[in-house]
Design a protein around this motif. Structure first.
Motif, PDB file in Angstrom:
ATOM      1  N   THR A   2     -13.331  21.308  11.721  1.00  0.00           N
ATOM      2  CA  THR A   2     -12.311  21.298  12.772  1.00  0.00           C
ATOM      3  C   THR A   2     -10.921  21.561  12.196  1.00  0.00           C
ATOM      4  N   ASN A   3     -10.734  21.246  10.911  1.00  0.00           N
ATOM      5  CA  ASN A   3      -9.448  21.528  10.274  1.00  0.00           C
ATOM      6  C   ASN A   3      -9.208  23.032  10.186  1.00  0.00           C
ATOM      7  N   LEU A   4     -10.267  23.783   9.912  1.00  0.00           N
ATOM      8  CA  LEU A   4     -10.132  25.237   9.825  1.00  0.00           C
ATOM      9  C   LEU A   4      -9.781  25.853  11.169  1.00  0.00           C
ATOM     10  N   ILE A   8      -6.304  28.020  10.472  1.00  0.00           N
ATOM     11  CA  ILE A   8      -6.351  29.486  10.480  1.00  0.00           C
ATOM     12  C   ILE A   8      -5.358  30.080  11.479  1.00  0.00           C
ATOM     13  N   PRO A   9      -5.298  29.607  12.731  1.00  0.00           N
ATOM     14  CA  PRO A   9      -4.277  30.155  13.641  1.00  0.00           C
ATOM     15  C   PRO A   9      -2.842  29.854  13.201  1.00  0.00           C
TER      16      PRO A   9
END
Length: 48
Positions: A2-4, A8-9
């Motif tokens: 969920t961190n990614l 990423i955005p």
């Protein structure tokens, strides 16, 4: 994982912001006279 989905955005957004700032400085003429400032500091002004 969920961190990614968050990171990423954010990274893409910051990259686009940096690209936008660079294009804005190019269009506003920030890089037109690269030698002018370097030479101006060497010459004295007699305007006092």
């Amino acid at each position: 994982m969920t961190n990614l989905l968050l990171l990423i955005p954010v990274a893409i957004g910051l990259g686009l912001l940096g690209l936008f700032a660079f294009v804005w400085t190019l269009r506003s003429g920030q890089y037109d006279d690269l030698d002018g400032a370097a030479e101006r500091i060497l010459h004295e002004d007699d305007e006092y």
